[in-house]
Scaffold this active site. Structure first.
Site, PDB file in Angstrom:
ATOM      1  N   TYR A 135       3.701 -10.084  15.692  1.00 27.43           N
ATOM      2  CA  TYR A 135       3.907  -8.995  14.717  1.00 27.43           C
ATOM      3  C   TYR A 135       4.467  -7.750  15.416  1.00 27.43           C
ATOM      4  O   TYR A 135       5.477  -7.182  14.971  1.00 27.43           O
ATOM      5  CB  TYR A 135       2.580  -8.664  14.020  1.00 27.43           C
ATOM      6  CG  TYR A 135       2.615  -7.399  13.196  1.00 27.43           C
ATOM      7  CD1 TYR A 135       3.252  -7.358  11.964  1.00 27.43           C
ATOM      8  CD2 TYR A 135       2.014  -6.222  13.660  1.00 27.43           C
ATOM      9  CE1 TYR A 135       3.296  -6.180  11.210  1.00 27.43           C
ATOM     10  CE2 TYR A 135       2.045  -5.054  12.926  1.00 27.43           C
ATOM     11  CZ  TYR A 135       2.685  -5.037  11.697  1.00 27.43           C
ATOM     12  OH  TYR A 135       2.725  -3.883  10.965  1.00 27.43           O
ATOM     13  N   LYS A 178       8.181  -6.059  14.822  1.00 26.67           N
ATOM     14  CA  LYS A 178       8.387  -4.673  14.374  1.00 26.67           C
ATOM     15  C   LYS A 178       9.238  -3.901  15.388  1.00 26.67           C
ATOM     16  O   LYS A 178      10.079  -3.084  15.003  1.00 26.67           O
ATOM     17  CB  LYS A 178       7.038  -3.967  14.164  1.00 26.67           C
ATOM     18  CG  LYS A 178       6.174  -4.544  13.040  1.00 26.67           C
ATOM     19  CD  LYS A 178       6.762  -4.348  11.653  1.00 26.67           C
ATOM     20  CE  LYS A 178       6.806  -2.899  11.225  1.00 26.67           C
ATOM     21  NZ  LYS A 178       7.308  -2.775   9.820  1.00 26.67           N
ATOM     22  N   TRP A 199      -3.328   1.364  11.292  1.00 24.04           N
ATOM     23  CA  TRP A 199      -4.577   1.119  10.568  1.00 24.04           C
ATOM     24  C   TRP A 199      -4.518   1.639   9.122  1.00 24.04           C
ATOM     25  O   TRP A 199      -5.335   2.449   8.695  1.00 24.04           O
ATOM     26  CB  TRP A 199      -5.758   1.750  11.309  1.00 24.04           C
ATOM     27  CG  TRP A 199      -6.009   1.216  12.693  1.00 24.04           C
ATOM     28  CD1 TRP A 199      -5.144   0.544  13.502  1.00 24.04           C
ATOM     29  CD2 TRP A 199      -7.231   1.325  13.436  1.00 24.04           C
ATOM     30  NE1 TRP A 199      -5.751   0.230  14.699  1.00 24.04           N
ATOM     31  CE2 TRP A 199      -7.025   0.698  14.692  1.00 24.04           C
ATOM     32  CE3 TRP A 199      -8.473   1.920  13.185  1.00 24.04           C
ATOM     33  CZ2 TRP A 199      -8.026   0.634  15.665  1.00 24.04           C
ATOM     34  CZ3 TRP A 199      -9.457   1.850  14.157  1.00 24.04           C
ATOM     35  CH2 TRP A 199      -9.238   1.210  15.374  1.00 24.04           C
ATOM     36  N   GLN A 225       0.833  -1.214   0.000  1.00 22.80           N
ATOM     37  CA  GLN A 225       0.000   0.000   0.000  1.00 22.80           C
ATOM     38  C   GLN A 225       0.867   1.264   0.000  1.00 22.80           C
ATOM     39  O   GLN A 225       0.703   2.150  -0.841  1.00 22.80           O
ATOM     40  CB  GLN A 225      -0.899   0.014   1.240  1.00 22.80           C
ATOM     41  CG  GLN A 225      -1.800  -1.196   1.381  1.00 22.80           C
ATOM     42  CD  GLN A 225      -2.758  -1.029   2.544  1.00 22.80           C
ATOM     43  OE1 GLN A 225      -3.770  -0.353   2.402  1.00 22.80           O
ATOM     44  NE2 GLN A 225      -2.461  -1.614   3.685  1.00 22.80           N
ATOM     45  N   VAL A 226       1.780   1.342   0.961  1.00 25.85           N
ATOM     46  CA  VAL A 226       2.599   2.555   1.102  1.00 25.85           C
ATOM     47  C   VAL A 226       3.639   2.637  -0.014  1.00 25.85           C
ATOM     48  O   VAL A 226       3.872   3.706  -0.596  1.00 25.85           O
ATOM     49  CB  VAL A 226       3.267   2.577   2.502  1.00 25.85           C
ATOM     50  CG1 VAL A 226       4.144   3.814   2.657  1.00 25.85           C
ATOM     51  CG2 VAL A 226       2.206   2.546   3.601  1.00 25.85           C
ATOM     52  N   ALA A 283       7.191  -5.187   4.489  1.00 24.05           N
ATOM     53  CA  ALA A 283       7.154  -5.796   5.825  1.00 24.05           C
ATOM     54  C   ALA A 283       6.290  -7.044   5.768  1.00 24.05           C
ATOM     55  O   ALA A 283       5.501  -7.218   4.842  1.00 24.05           O
ATOM     56  CB  ALA A 283       6.563  -4.814   6.839  1.00 24.05           C
ATOM     57  N   ASP A 335      14.600  -9.431  -1.479  1.00 21.74           N
ATOM     58  CA  ASP A 335      13.804 -10.269  -0.576  1.00 21.74           C
ATOM     59  C   ASP A 335      14.303 -10.042   0.844  1.00 21.74           C
ATOM     60  O   ASP A 335      15.447 -10.364   1.183  1.00 21.74           O
ATOM     61  CB  ASP A 335      13.960 -11.745  -0.977  1.00 21.74           C
ATOM     62  CG  ASP A 335      13.125 -12.669  -0.098  1.00 21.74           C
ATOM     63  OD1 ASP A 335      12.608 -12.208   0.939  1.00 21.74           O
ATOM     64  OD2 ASP A 335      13.006 -13.856  -0.460  1.00 21.74           O
ATOM     65  N   THR A 354       3.205  -8.218   7.114  1.00 19.71           N
ATOM     66  CA  THR A 354       2.110  -7.456   7.724  1.00 19.71           C
ATOM     67  C   THR A 354       0.891  -8.306   8.123  1.00 19.71           C
ATOM     68  O   THR A 354      -0.127  -7.752   8.525  1.00 19.71           O
ATOM     69  CB  THR A 354       1.637  -6.330   6.771  1.00 19.71           C
ATOM     70  OG1 THR A 354       1.290  -6.912   5.515  1.00 19.71           O
ATOM     71  CG2 THR A 354       2.698  -5.275   6.576  1.00 19.71           C
TER      72      THR A 354
HETATM   73  N1  LIG Z   1      -1.145  -2.148   7.140  1.00 24.82           N
HETATM   74  C1  LIG Z   1      -1.278  -1.595   8.351  1.00 24.82           C
HETATM   75  O1  LIG Z   1      -2.389  -1.475   8.881  1.00 24.82           O
HETATM   76  C2  LIG Z   1      -0.069  -1.070   9.068  1.00 24.82           C
HETATM   77  C3  LIG Z   1      -0.222  -0.552  10.367  1.00 24.82           C
HETATM   78  C4  LIG Z   1       0.899  -0.062  11.041  1.00 24.82           C
HETATM   79  C5  LIG Z   1       2.140  -0.093  10.420  1.00 24.82           C
HETATM   80  N2  LIG Z   1       2.257  -0.627   9.162  1.00 24.82           N
HETATM   81  C6  LIG Z   1       3.582  -0.680   8.575  1.00 24.82           C
HETATM   82  O2  LIG Z   1       3.596   0.150   7.433  1.00 24.82           O
HETATM   83  C7  LIG Z   1       4.481  -0.381   6.454  1.00 24.82           C
HETATM   84  C8  LIG Z   1       3.780  -0.490   5.118  1.00 24.82           C
HETATM   85  O3  LIG Z   1       2.658  -1.355   5.284  1.00 24.82           O
HETATM   86  P1  LIG Z   1       1.627  -1.635   4.109  1.00 24.82           P
HETATM   87  O4  LIG Z   1       0.277  -1.577   4.717  1.00 24.82           O
HETATM   88  O5  LIG Z   1       1.942  -0.813   2.929  1.00 24.82           O
HETATM   89  O6  LIG Z   1       1.964  -3.177   3.837  1.00 24.82           O
HETATM   90  P2  LIG Z   1       1.405  -4.139   2.699  1.00 24.82           P
HETATM   91  O7  LIG Z   1       0.406  -3.449   1.857  1.00 24.82           O
HETATM   92  O8  LIG Z   1       1.048  -5.415   3.387  1.00 24.82           O
HETATM   93  O9  LIG Z   1       2.695  -4.363   1.811  1.00 24.82           O
HETATM   94  C9  LIG Z   1       3.803  -5.019   2.318  1.00 24.82           C
HETATM   95  C10 LIG Z   1       4.737  -5.276   1.177  1.00 24.82           C
HETATM   96  O10 LIG Z   1       5.866  -5.963   1.714  1.00 24.82           O
HETATM   97  C11 LIG Z   1       6.223  -6.961   0.789  1.00 24.82           C
HETATM   98  N3  LIG Z   1       6.948  -8.050   1.434  1.00 24.82           N
HETATM   99  C12 LIG Z   1       6.513  -8.953   2.327  1.00 24.82           C
HETATM  100  N4  LIG Z   1       7.477  -9.834   2.616  1.00 24.82           N
HETATM  101  C13 LIG Z   1       8.562  -9.462   1.894  1.00 24.82           C
HETATM  102  C14 LIG Z   1       9.871  -9.966   1.745  1.00 24.82           C
HETATM  103  N5  LIG Z   1      10.276 -11.065   2.403  1.00 24.82           N
HETATM  104  N6  LIG Z   1      10.725  -9.337   0.907  1.00 24.82           N
HETATM  105  C15 LIG Z   1      10.339  -8.240   0.225  1.00 24.82           C
HETATM  106  N7  LIG Z   1       9.105  -7.723   0.293  1.00 24.82           N
HETATM  107  C16 LIG Z   1       8.223  -8.331   1.131  1.00 24.82           C
HETATM  108  C17 LIG Z   1       4.921  -7.463   0.215  1.00 24.82           C
HETATM  109  O11 LIG Z   1       5.217  -8.080  -1.004  1.00 24.82           O
HETATM  110  P3  LIG Z   1       4.160  -9.009  -1.777  1.00 24.82           P
HETATM  111  O12 LIG Z   1       3.259  -8.014  -2.457  1.00 24.82           O
HETATM  112  O13 LIG Z   1       5.024  -9.781  -2.689  1.00 24.82           O
HETATM  113  O14 LIG Z   1       3.494  -9.823  -0.725  1.00 24.82           O
HETATM  114  C18 LIG Z   1       4.145  -6.170   0.069  1.00 24.82           C
HETATM  115  O15 LIG Z   1       4.360  -5.569  -1.172  1.00 24.82           O
HETATM  116  C19 LIG Z   1       4.983  -1.709   7.030  1.00 24.82           C
HETATM  117  O16 LIG Z   1       6.210  -1.497   7.668  1.00 24.82           O
HETATM  118  C20 LIG Z   1       3.948  -2.059   8.073  1.00 24.82           C
HETATM  119  O17 LIG Z   1       4.490  -2.884   9.100  1.00 24.82           O
HETATM  120  C21 LIG Z   1       1.185  -1.091   8.475  1.00 24.82           C
END
Ligand SMILES: NC(=O)c1ccc[n+]([C@@H]2O[C@H](COP(=O)([O-])OP(=O)(O)OC[C@H]3O[C@@H](n4cnc5c(N)ncnc54)[C@H](OP(=O)(O)O)[C@@H]3O)[C@@H](O)[C@H]2O)c1
Length: 267
Positions: free
Chosen positions: A121, A125, A146, A11-12, A56, A32, A58
């Site tokens: 999780y 983190k 969120w 997403q981000v 991450a 990776d 997630t």
């Molecule tokens: N989502 C939330 O509600 C939330 C809340 C608080 C903090 N955050 C933090 O915000 C950041 C961005 O989150 P987001 O919501 O954008 O996450 P997201 O949409 O779940 O995207 C995570 C990305 O990480 C990639 N990924 C997972 N495992 C990997 C690996 N081993 N090597 C390389 N890439 C990998 C995934 O790739 P694939 O597409 O190939 O699976 C995906 O593109 C993260 O640090 C997350 O912890 C998120």
């Protein structure tokens, strides 16, 4: 400014890639995070001035049964990125989570409140944060919560897909819905202002999952508020994970809008 971005399909990461001018945007096929050699090789080849780690593990509930992988991706990998950033003198920007807190505090969490994650999780983190701090690299750790977008996997799209159905949604967990666009735009502003450190980056205000569902589906939707105890999940989540964004507002030099205003721009 040459940026190396991880997680371009997340997403981000998706929004960041579209806002950055000079960016090497990677997916897990190129970089990776569970593979140390892949991380070091990609950073050394790209020679970035800024590394943004938007990738991450997630899957909050799945992490309870995939602890090793979650720790490798969210705990160890940020430390390796940090070591490589330090070698280059690059700034590492990393996203962390409200789930580093246990939710026992009655008011919003500030940056130096004690952490105590309830889930694998959250612990993974927090380990990522610790490794970055221990590396001594230039860093900006942005804790957020969120996260939703018009694409990807998130609560907003889950609710939209169930429009018209009777729903039961948790009303005793408070947090701040944050759009990926809000995060990406403010990340770029923070880079341009040379901000470093640990920062809570969320819109203003707060709600519950039930309140967020109401905002998504409207007052007429058939939604019943329930307690967390009525909806069993593998991972425990904090009752209060509202992040205080006043430090971010001060460093950005602008007020951050209410989460509803941010949501109106997306939904
Ligand atoms: N989502 C939330 O509600 C939330 C809340 C608080 C903090 N955050 C933090 O915000 C950041 C961005 O989150 P987001 O919501 O954008 O996450 P997201 O949409 O779940 O995207 C995570 C990305 O990480 C990639 N990924 C997972 N495992 C990997 C690996 N081993 N090597 C390389 N890439 C990998 C995934 O790739 P694939 O597409 O190939 O699976 C995906 O593109 C993260 O640090 C997350 O912890 C998120």
């Amino acid at each position: 400014m040459r940026v190396l971005l991880t997680g371009r399909n997340g997403q981000v990461g998706w929004d960041l890639e579209r806002l950055l001018d000079e960016v090497v945007a990677t997916d897990r096929g190129v970089l990776d995070l569970s593979d140390e050699a892949s991380i070091r090789k990609t950073v050394r080849e790209a020679k970035p001035q800024v590394v943004i780690n938007a990738a991450a593990y997630t899957a909050v509930d799945k992490a309870e049964s995939e602890k090793d992988l979650a720790l490798r991706v969210n705990g160890a990998a940020p430390g390796i990125l940090a070591e490589e950033a330090k070698r280059l003198g690059a700034l590492l920007i990393h996203y962390s989570t409200d789930y580093v807190f246990d939710g026992e505090k009655k008011t919003a969490y500030v940056e130096d409140d004690p952490t105590n994650p309830l889930s694998v999780y959250g612990a993974s983190k927090l380990e990522g944060e610790r490794r970055i701090l221990a590396s001594g690299c230039r860093h900006l750790i942005l804790r957020t919560s969120w996260v939703y977008a018009a694409r990807g996997k998130n609560f907003y799209l889950t609710m939209k897909a169930r429009r018209g159905q009777p729903l039961r949604v948790i009303d005793d967990q408070r947090g701040v819905p944050t759009s990926s666009r809000f995060l990406a735009e403010n990340t770029v502003l923070l880079i341009n202002k040379n901000v470093e450190g640990v920062l809570h980056l969320v819109p203003s205000g707060a709600t519950t999952w039930y309140g967020f569902a109401r905002a998504i589906l409207g007052e007429q939707a058939d939604i019943t508020p329930i307690r967390s105890s009525e909806y069993k999940t593998a991972a425990r989540r904090p009752a209060n994970s509202v992040l205080d964004n006043r430090k971010a507002q001060a460093l950005l030099g602008k007020p951050l809008p209410d989460w509803r205003a941010v949501f109106a721009a997306v939904g």
